[in-house]
Design a protein around this motif. Structure first.
Motif, PDB file in Angstrom:
ATOM      1  N   PHE A   1       0.833  -1.198   0.000  1.00 26.99           N
ATOM      2  CA  PHE A   1       0.000   0.000   0.000  1.00 26.99           C
ATOM      3  C   PHE A   1       0.871   1.252   0.000  1.00 26.99           C
ATOM      4  O   PHE A   1       2.037   1.218   0.382  1.00 26.99           O
ATOM      5  N   PRO A   2       0.294   2.386  -0.409  1.00 26.74           N
ATOM      6  CA  PRO A   2       1.075   3.625  -0.466  1.00 26.74           C
ATOM      7  C   PRO A   2       1.367   4.182   0.927  1.00 26.74           C
ATOM      8  O   PRO A   2       0.766   3.777   1.920  1.00 26.74           O
ATOM      9  N   ALA A   3       2.276   5.154   0.961  1.00 30.78           N
ATOM     10  CA  ALA A   3       2.678   5.754   2.234  1.00 30.78           C
ATOM     11  C   ALA A   3       1.523   6.449   2.938  1.00 30.78           C
ATOM     12  O   ALA A   3       1.547   6.628   4.166  1.00 30.78           O
ATOM     13  N   GLU A   4       0.486   6.831   2.167  1.00 27.62           N
ATOM     14  CA  GLU A   4      -0.677   7.505   2.766  1.00 27.62           C
ATOM     15  C   GLU A   4      -1.364   6.652   3.833  1.00 27.62           C
ATOM     16  O   GLU A   4      -2.081   7.172   4.675  1.00 27.62           O
ATOM     17  N   LEU A   5      -1.149   5.344   3.786  1.00 25.23           N
ATOM     18  CA  LEU A   5      -1.743   4.469   4.801  1.00 25.23           C
ATOM     19  C   LEU A   5      -1.228   4.815   6.187  1.00 25.23           C
ATOM     20  O   LEU A   5      -1.977   4.717   7.166  1.00 25.23           O
ATOM     21  N   GLY A   6       0.034   5.193   6.287  1.00 26.30           N
ATOM     22  CA  GLY A   6       0.566   5.628   7.568  1.00 26.30           C
ATOM     23  C   GLY A   6       1.040   4.529   8.488  1.00 26.30           C
ATOM     24  O   GLY A   6       1.448   4.793   9.618  1.00 26.30           O
ATOM     25  N   GLY A   7       0.984   3.281   8.060  1.00 27.86           N
ATOM     26  CA  GLY A   7       1.452   2.183   8.894  1.00 27.86           C
ATOM     27  C   GLY A   7       0.335   1.478   9.629  1.00 27.86           C
ATOM     28  O   GLY A   7      -0.698   2.071   9.945  1.00 27.86           O
ATOM     29  N   ILE A   8       0.532   0.195   9.888  1.00 28.44           N
ATOM     30  CA  ILE A   8      -0.478  -0.650  10.529  1.00 28.44           C
ATOM     31  C   ILE A   8       0.017  -1.132  11.887  1.00 28.44           C
ATOM     32  O   ILE A   8       1.142  -1.629  11.999  1.00 28.44           O
ATOM     33  N   GLU A   9      -0.814  -0.997  12.891  1.00 27.68           N
ATOM     34  CA  GLU A   9      -0.517  -1.550  14.207  1.00 27.68           C
ATOM     35  C   GLU A   9      -0.928  -3.018  14.295  1.00 27.68           C
ATOM     36  O   GLU A   9      -0.200  -3.844  14.846  1.00 27.68           O
ATOM     37  N   SER A  10      -2.104  -3.329  13.748  1.00 28.07           N
ATOM     38  CA  SER A  10      -2.577  -4.715  13.821  1.00 28.07           C
ATOM     39  C   SER A  10      -3.651  -4.958  12.771  1.00 28.07           C
ATOM     40  O   SER A  10      -4.327  -4.018  12.332  1.00 28.07           O
ATOM     41  N   VAL A  11      -3.785  -6.221  12.372  1.00 25.03           N
ATOM     42  CA  VAL A  11      -4.890  -6.671  11.533  1.00 25.03           C
ATOM     43  C   VAL A  11      -5.885  -7.363  12.446  1.00 25.03           C
ATOM     44  O   VAL A  11      -5.574  -8.379  13.074  1.00 25.03           O
ATOM     45  N   VAL A  12      -7.078  -6.811  12.536  1.00 26.42           N
ATOM     46  CA  VAL A  12      -8.085  -7.320  13.475  1.00 26.42           C
ATOM     47  C   VAL A  12      -8.846  -8.495  12.885  1.00 26.42           C
ATOM     48  O   VAL A  12      -9.059  -9.524  13.531  1.00 26.42           O
ATOM     49  N   GLN A  13      -9.272  -8.357  11.649  1.00 24.90           N
ATOM     50  CA  GLN A  13     -10.011  -9.419  10.968  1.00 24.90           C
ATOM     51  C   GLN A  13      -9.905  -9.196   9.466  1.00 24.90           C
ATOM     52  O   GLN A  13      -9.627  -8.093   9.012  1.00 24.90           O
ATOM     53  N   ARG A  14     -10.143 -10.275   8.706  1.00 25.41           N
ATOM     54  CA  ARG A  14     -10.036 -10.145   7.250  1.00 25.41           C
ATOM     55  C   ARG A  14     -10.869 -11.237   6.571  1.00 25.41           C
ATOM     56  O   ARG A  14     -11.268 -12.235   7.210  1.00 25.41           O
ATOM     57  N   ALA A  15     -11.146 -11.034   5.295  1.00 24.65           N
ATOM     58  CA  ALA A  15     -11.871 -12.004   4.470  1.00 24.65           C
ATOM     59  C   ALA A  15     -11.574 -11.670   3.019  1.00 24.65           C
ATOM     60  O   ALA A  15     -11.020 -10.609   2.705  1.00 24.65           O
ATOM     61  N   ASN A  16     -11.924 -12.585   2.111  1.00 30.50           N
ATOM     62  CA  ASN A  16     -11.793 -12.265   0.693  1.00 30.50           C
ATOM     63  C   ASN A  16     -12.943 -12.895  -0.073  1.00 30.50           C
ATOM     64  O   ASN A  16     -13.509 -13.915   0.353  1.00 30.50           O
ATOM     65  N   PHE A  17     -13.309 -12.278  -1.178  1.00 25.64           N
ATOM     66  CA  PHE A  17     -14.427 -12.753  -1.980  1.00 25.64           C
ATOM     67  C   PHE A  17     -14.240 -12.351  -3.430  1.00 25.64           C
ATOM     68  O   PHE A  17     -13.562 -11.367  -3.732  1.00 25.64           O
ATOM     69  N   PRO A  18     -14.815 -13.115  -4.359  1.00 25.21           N
ATOM     70  CA  PRO A  18     -14.662 -12.803  -5.787  1.00 25.21           C
ATOM     71  C   PRO A  18     -15.473 -11.580  -6.186  1.00 25.21           C
ATOM     72  O   PRO A  18     -16.488 -11.257  -5.554  1.00 25.21           O
ATOM     73  N   ILE A  19     -15.024 -10.910  -7.242  1.00 23.77           N
ATOM     74  CA  ILE A  19     -15.692  -9.710  -7.733  1.00 23.77           C
ATOM     75  C   ILE A  19     -16.413 -10.042  -9.038  1.00 23.77           C
ATOM     76  O   ILE A  19     -15.786 -10.422 -10.033  1.00 23.77           O
ATOM     77  N   ARG A  20     -17.710  -9.891  -9.015  1.00 23.02           N
ATOM     78  CA  ARG A  20     -18.530 -10.092 -10.208  1.00 23.02           C
ATOM     79  C   ARG A  20     -19.596  -8.999 -10.262  1.00 23.02           C
ATOM     80  O   ARG A  20     -19.997  -8.464  -9.236  1.00 23.02           O
ATOM     81  N   ALA A  21     -20.035  -8.718 -11.454  1.00 28.10           N
ATOM     82  CA  ALA A  21     -21.174  -7.817 -11.654  1.00 28.10           C
ATOM     83  C   ALA A  21     -22.252  -8.590 -12.391  1.00 28.10           C
ATOM     84  O   ALA A  21     -21.951  -9.480 -13.195  1.00 28.10           O
ATOM     85  N   GLN A  22     -23.484  -8.277 -12.103  1.00 26.04           N
ATOM     86  CA  GLN A  22     -24.570  -8.915 -12.839  1.00 26.04           C
ATOM     87  C   GLN A  22     -25.760  -7.968 -12.919  1.00 26.04           C
ATOM     88  O   GLN A  22     -25.902  -7.047 -12.105  1.00 26.04           O
ATOM     89  N   HIS A  23     -26.582  -8.187 -13.933  1.00 25.00           N
ATOM     90  CA  HIS A  23     -27.752  -7.334 -14.135  1.00 25.00           C
ATOM     91  C   HIS A  23     -28.899  -8.199 -14.640  1.00 25.00           C
ATOM     92  O   HIS A  23     -28.733  -8.938 -15.623  1.00 25.00           O
ATOM     93  N   ALA A  24     -30.023  -8.140 -13.944  1.00 22.53           N
ATOM     94  CA  ALA A  24     -31.199  -8.891 -14.376  1.00 22.53           C
ATOM     95  C   ALA A  24     -31.714  -8.339 -15.697  1.00 22.53           C
ATOM     96  O   ALA A  24     -31.673  -7.124 -15.943  1.00 22.53           O
ATOM     97  N   HIS A  25     -32.184  -9.233 -16.569  1.00 25.78           N
ATOM     98  CA  HIS A  25     -32.689  -8.803 -17.870  1.00 25.78           C
ATOM     99  C   HIS A  25     -33.943  -7.958 -17.741  1.00 25.78           C
ATOM    100  O   HIS A  25     -34.237  -7.125 -18.606  1.00 25.78           O
ATOM    101  N   CYS A  26     -34.697  -8.161 -16.691  1.00 26.56           N
ATOM    102  CA  CYS A  26     -35.845  -7.298 -16.392  1.00 26.56           C
ATOM    103  C   CYS A  26     -36.010  -7.264 -14.883  1.00 26.56           C
ATOM    104  O   CYS A  26     -35.497  -8.117 -14.171  1.00 26.56           O
TER     105      CYS A  26
END
Length: 401
Positions: free
Chosen positions: A258-283
């Protein structure tokens, strides 16, 4: 023997943020509302640990939640305001910066970062005090059944719940949408989002930012105190590797990437990951049924507009249907639902197309596109009225007024 039907003016399937909002909207108009949800909200107060899923509620969403009677509880519990928004490309020193003052001297923030569970909890509290709402929870729908007027939802426990209009707010994998046979167009971005709640070395911040990299953007969303929610969009393989790291190692990886603007991390409390998709109903509609929120559309979350679009769906649907009923139309009249669908589909498609275009532009390593990005960011940052219009649309969901 047929099970007797339990009848309501409107039945909402899905009690998340958008479903609870539309239920509260109709209840506030005096309608008899049935709300079906698998699990109720997890209570949130100032002392409970932060929940991982957060949203960037814009000014339009805040105003709507205030009208529904939920915003005061959200704001006074823990909602972090952001007053500045900054976007930049890793290949360029040019930055696009938005500040609340651009919208006028009386505007002191652009929105708030709020936990999804807190929004849902506040809306359910509104519903609890509404005398016309019946909650079927915990329960799930098994199928949608045709009816002469409206539609009937059969629950897993065998009960049949009828609404003069049934609203599907049951998420991206909507059972009701599938039961009605409404197809969707899906776009897989072949990215995963790694989301982490962290404590940072800097104290309270009032800025949210995004940096674009070829593998995907990195985003910072401030929470109260020295906390923040970070989103790291990356390849599926990299996301899986990051998910296996110990918290200390993940924190080191984030600081390195990450860029310097983050300022540094003291701790990671919790995390998760998930896929990125977009969808649109036809109607957005079928006999007796209408779709809102993620049941109708999902977009790339890089601009944090998903829940804001869903709340605009809720507001528009309640407005169209209520006005039509006052004029003598049935709530499920196809002409009424078509008017709602035309209004919302245009807005949702515009945002979905914009997110896809931004993803394509900033994700391409082409040198010519890099030059175009640098020029575009400089131009946009000095665009004056056009920049103000874009910020107003992002903040209020409209171009003017």
């Amino acid at each position: 023997m047929n099970t007797p039907r339990l009848c309501h003016d409107v039945v909402v399937v899905g009690g998340g943020m958008v479903g609870a909002a539309v239920a509260a909207d109709f209840a506030g108009r005096g309608w008899r509302v049935g709300l079906i949800e698998t699990t109720g909200p997890k209570p949130v107060d100032a002392g409970t640990p932060y929940r991982l899923r957060v949203s960037a509620l814009n000014l339009g969403s805040e105003h709507y939640l205030d009208e529904l009677g939920a915003w005061h509880a959200i704001r006074t519990t823990r909602a972090c305001p952001y007053r500045r928004l900054q976007v930049w490309d890793d290949d360029s020193p040019a930055r696009l910066t938005f500040t609340a003052g651009v919208l006028g001297p009386d505007t002191d923030h652009l929105g708030h970062i709020v936990e999804n569970d807190l929004v849902q909890d506040a809306l359910w509290s509104v519903l609890e005090h509404a005398g016309t709402v019946h909650r079927y929870c915990p329960n799930e729908t098994s199928r949608l059944e045709p009816a002469p007027f409206g539609a009937t939802v059969r629950l897993d426990d065998g009960r049949r719940v009828h609404g003069n209009l049934v609203i599907a707010a049951d998420g991206a994998q909507s059972r009701l949408r599938q039961s009605a046979g409404i197809p969707v167009t899906v776009r897989d971005y072949r990215q995963h989002a790694v989301v982490a709640e962290v404590t940072t070395r800097p104290g309270q911040q009032d800025i949210t930012w995004q940096r674009f990299l070829p593998e995907g953007p990195q985003a910072f969303l401030p929470l109260l105190g020295s906390r923040a929610s970070l989103v790291w969009y990356t390849t599926p393989d990299r996301a899986r590797q990051l998910a296996e790291l110990a918290p200390e190692q993940l924190g080191q990886s984030i600081e390195a990437a990450f860029p310097a603007e983050l300022g540094g991390i003291e701790s990671v409390v919790q995390r998760a990951n998930f896929p990125i998709r977009a969808q649109h109903a036809h109607c957005y509609q079928a006999p007796g049924l209408v779709l809102i929120g993620d049941a109708a559309h999902t977009i790339h979350p890089l601009a944090g507009q998903g829940v804001n679009l869903g709340l605009r769906d809720a507001r528009a649907l309640a407005r169209h249907v209520s006005a039509a009923v006052e004029a003598g139309y049935a709530p499920d009249d196809p002409r009424v639902l078509s008017a709602y669908a035309r209004e919302r589909r245009q807005d949702n498609q515009l945002m979905q197309s914009a997110m896809t275009a931004i993803h394509g532009l900033f994700g391409a390593p082409c040198r010519r596109l890099a030059s175009l990005r640098r020029f575009g960011l400089r131009l946009a940052d000095h665009a004056g009225p056009a920049k103000r219009l874009a910020l107003r649309y992002a903040s209020h969901g409209r171009w003017a007024g």
